[in-house]
Scaffold this motif. Sequence first.
Motif: not given
Length: 262
Positions: A172-186, A240-247
């Motif tokens: 959607l844009s050249p400038s973007k970030q991709v994060k992974v939020v995770y847990s191993t203990d519920g 994270i792109v164009n000021g929006t986070t898509y999950w």
Amino acid sequence: MKKIILILAAIALAAQAYAADEIKLLRSRSTVSSKYGVSSQTIHFEALVKNLNYAKQVYAHLKRPDGSWVDAPLAYSRAADTGREVWEGSYTDPNPTNTGPSFQTFDLEFALRYVVNGVEYWDNNSGLNYKQGRDTGHLLIGTNVLASIYDLNSPAWIYNGHYYGAVTLKNLSPSKQVKVVYSTDGWKTSGTAWATFSNTYWSGGYSAAPNPNAYGAEEWNFQLDLSTTATKVEFAIGYIVNGTTYWDNNFGRNYTQALKQN
């Protein structure tokens, strides 16, 4: 006799329907791997299906290299959101001459077919069918981000505490970030890892598919550094792109993967 034929035609027509949301393409893959003069094509489909009955059949209706059409069966993968399921499957052309250096690769043309309660539902891309080049990577439909996951019904092997994954997203844009939020203990504690982009993503499988591709799809990799005693990981993807986070949180369920330590 004419009246009977007309009645039968009406019955047949009533048993077919173009899907509103009964079946939808999520993602398809077509890549060609070439090594030592031998080529092979990987074809895979993922579909979102409304659960109208336990007994049902889901297919990718695919045009073969010889021009004939075949129904490639998909299988249940996992539950999605309320009342829907993810089905997926791969296709290998059965032509016995398609082996070795003479392997015949082909561009894809296909639709999705869903048979349930005596009715056929179709997703044929509004009558145009879906079309995809033979060595193009992923076609992503109806979402901006979708994880590429292991079989969630079986444990994944991890090495030295490292869990590896990938994600497909719309460029959607050249400038973007991709994060992974995770847990191993519920989710008593959690961590965040950042995915990375490489334009040679597909070359590891000896494919020349571009990244990003002509359909605006990009592939990103991520690595989760887990405890060597972890037996399960839960995660979601944030794009994270164009000021929006898509999950992509697996339709509100999060991805939950059992682990086996190597």
